[in-house]
Design a protein around this motif. Structure first.
Motif, PDB file in Angstrom:
ATOM      1  N   SER A  34       0.817  -1.206   0.000  1.00  0.00           N
ATOM      2  CA  SER A  34       0.000   0.000   0.000  1.00  0.00           C
ATOM      3  C   SER A  34       0.853   1.260   0.000  1.00  0.00           C
ATOM      4  CB  SER A  34      -0.930  -0.011   1.220  1.00  0.00           C
ATOM      5  OG  SER A  34      -0.185  -0.172   2.409  1.00  0.00           O
ATOM      6  N   TYR A  81      -1.536   1.190 -11.778  1.00  0.00           N
ATOM      7  CA  TYR A  81      -2.247   1.313 -10.515  1.00  0.00           C
ATOM      8  C   TYR A  81      -2.997   2.634 -10.485  1.00  0.00           C
ATOM      9  CZ  TYR A  81       0.055  -2.729  -8.470  1.00  0.00           C
ATOM     10  OH  TYR A  81       0.462  -4.014  -8.196  1.00  0.00           O
ATOM     11  N   LYS A  83      -6.399   4.689  -8.358  1.00  0.00           N
ATOM     12  CA  LYS A  83      -6.752   4.893  -6.960  1.00  0.00           C
ATOM     13  C   LYS A  83      -7.278   3.608  -6.338  1.00  0.00           C
ATOM     14  CE  LYS A  83      -9.461   7.862  -3.879  1.00  0.00           C
ATOM     15  NZ  LYS A  83     -10.419   9.006  -3.784  1.00  0.00           N
ATOM     16  N   ARG A  84      -8.083   2.844  -7.097  1.00  0.00           N
ATOM     17  CA  ARG A  84      -8.615   1.569  -6.615  1.00  0.00           C
ATOM     18  C   ARG A  84      -8.312   0.423  -7.583  1.00  0.00           C
ATOM     19  NH1 ARG A  84      -9.867   1.416  -1.206  1.00  0.00           N
ATOM     20  NH2 ARG A  84     -10.765   3.424  -0.597  1.00  0.00           N
ATOM     21  N   TYR A  94      -9.150  -4.852  -7.752  1.00  0.00           N
ATOM     22  CA  TYR A  94      -9.807  -3.665  -7.202  1.00  0.00           C
ATOM     23  C   TYR A  94      -9.531  -3.642  -5.703  1.00  0.00           C
ATOM     24  CZ  TYR A  94     -13.325  -0.150  -6.093  1.00  0.00           C
ATOM     25  OH  TYR A  94     -13.960   0.981  -5.653  1.00  0.00           O
ATOM     26  N   THR A  95      -8.982  -2.535  -5.204  1.00  0.00           N
ATOM     27  CA  THR A  95      -8.592  -2.422  -3.800  1.00  0.00           C
ATOM     28  C   THR A  95      -9.788  -2.032  -2.938  1.00  0.00           C
ATOM     29  OG1 THR A  95      -6.340  -1.795  -4.422  1.00  0.00           O
ATOM     30  CG2 THR A  95      -7.051  -1.273  -2.187  1.00  0.00           C
ATOM     31  N   LEU A  96     -10.095  -2.868  -1.954  1.00  0.00           N
ATOM     32  CA  LEU A  96     -11.179  -2.596  -1.021  1.00  0.00           C
ATOM     33  C   LEU A  96     -10.685  -1.837   0.204  1.00  0.00           C
ATOM     34  CD1 LEU A  96     -13.012  -6.063  -1.045  1.00  0.00           C
ATOM     35  CD2 LEU A  96     -13.662  -3.981  -2.292  1.00  0.00           C
ATOM     36  N   ASP A  98      -7.110  -0.055   1.913  1.00  0.00           N
ATOM     37  CA  ASP A  98      -5.729   0.351   1.668  1.00  0.00           C
ATOM     38  C   ASP A  98      -5.240   1.156   2.869  1.00  0.00           C
ATOM     39  OD1 ASP A  98      -3.290   1.114   0.739  1.00  0.00           O
ATOM     40  OD2 ASP A  98      -4.005   2.158  -1.037  1.00  0.00           O
ATOM     41  N   ASN A 105      -7.593  -6.757  -1.587  1.00  0.00           N
ATOM     42  CA  ASN A 105      -7.980  -6.562  -2.980  1.00  0.00           C
ATOM     43  C   ASN A 105      -8.926  -7.664  -3.442  1.00  0.00           C
ATOM     44  OD1 ASN A 105      -6.033  -4.427  -3.247  1.00  0.00           O
ATOM     45  ND2 ASN A 105      -4.444  -5.975  -3.554  1.00  0.00           N
TER      46      ASN A 105
END
Length: 327
Positions: A34, A81, A83-84, A94-96, A98, A105
């Motif tokens: 992150s 990469y 933002k998400r 997709y980042t849930l 961070d 993810n």
């Protein structure tokens, strides 16, 4: 160059193999921390495309009997990469969550076992001689029985032909029976959750994945922990981990059905299996765009894979020495 136009599927498989092999090249694929120092070799600035190409000499062994190993000469790495949303070679995510030392993810990624059965000779040559210098097929081909001429195919009268024949052996050896052809084994699309974080000097990563493409309907668990030391200008890395695969995965890739058995190939139905691995890597920057890279990885195959009639090795070794160019 008709190989490019034979079918769209062949072109797709060629591109997929190029990127998938980039995923397996130690030291090229960036981890997904992150937060990191953007001067580091594995960091990618948010909102930008990152393209790297490793050029060197290496090898990844292929455990499939009768299949050629995988030379590593050109290994690409394409990363983005946001933002998400992120794209890392063939990984889509997709980042849930961070946080500074932990992230979660959603992930879609290809399975790796299907690459051992990749059948595009041109693709292997381009990537490994280029990446795959192969003249033989990755899929183990059935043993060919010796050609037997038709007894009735001859010139001249039958009596003359028989006079020239040698006496039949008293105990003739039985004719060799060829095993039937193998069914296709495809690359599956896996989807699930990935979580990673930092713990002091160590970084860890865990993935829980299931087949969403209907290829084998199996599951995989992957775990790795890594650490490194930085005696400037060098970077030394050590990674340990394992992968667990369900019986459905093992049966699809390494099982032998009744229809595939015959000759010296017995039917085989494996269970689930766990394969540990260890990886050592070294890299050193030499300019703003170039860095040296060397790595070696050892994976001890699970019992389910080692006992398969389709394999003849108990391990997979990967070695690479070369340079990485950052575009």
């Amino acid at each position: 160059m008709t190989w490019l136009t034979d079918s769209p599927a062949r072109v797709y498989r060629l591109a997929a193999l190029m990127l998938a092999l980039g995923l397996t090249a130690p030291g090229l694929a960036s981890d997904r921390p992150s937060h990191c120092d953007h001067s580091g070799p594995g960091c990618v600035a948010a909102g930008t495309w990152d393209i790297r190409l490793a050029v060197g000499a290496g090898l990844r062994t292929n455990p499939i009997a009768g299949a050629d190993d995988v030379p590593l000469v050109l290994v690409p790495q394409v990363t983005y990469y946001g933002k998400r949303f992120f794209f890392d070679n063939l990984d889509l995510g997709y980042t849930l969550i961070d946080r500074r030392d932990w992230m979660v993810n959603l992930l879609i990624t290809p399975s790796g076992d299907g690459l051992y059965f990749f059948e595009d000779d041109w693709g292997r040559f381009f990537l490994q001689g280029g990446l795959n210098t192969l003249g033989a097929n990755f899929s183990p081909a059935p043993d060919e029985a010796p050609a037997i001429e038709d007894e009735d195919a001859f010139e001249g009268p039958q009596e003359d032909q028989r006079d020239q024949e040698s006496p039949a052996p008293t105990n003739p050896e039985p004719a060799q029976v060829s095993p039937p052809p193998l069914r296709d084994r495809n690359v599956a699309a896996l989807a699930g959750v990935e979580t990673s974080g930092d713990f002091g000097r160590f970084q860890w990563q865990f993935q829980a994945l299931s087949d969403v493409s209907g290829v084998h309907n199996g599951e995989e668990l992957r775990f790795a922990v890594s650490t490194g030391i930085h005696p400037r200008p060098h970077h030394l890395g050590l990674s340990l981990g394992f992968s667990w695969k369900s019986a459905e995965v093992m049966e699809y890739y390494y099982g032998v059905t009744q229809g595939e058995s015959g000759g010296n190939r017995a039917a085989y139905r494996p269970g689930s299996g766990t394969a540990p691995f260890v990886r050592l890597s070294w890299n050193q920057p030499v300019s703003e765009q170039w860095r040296w890279l060397a790595s070696v990885q050892y994976e001890y195959l699970s019992e389910s894979v080692r006992h398969s009639p389709l394999t003849d090795q108990n391990k997979v070794m990967q070695i690479f020495v070369g340079g990485v160019y950052h575009f």
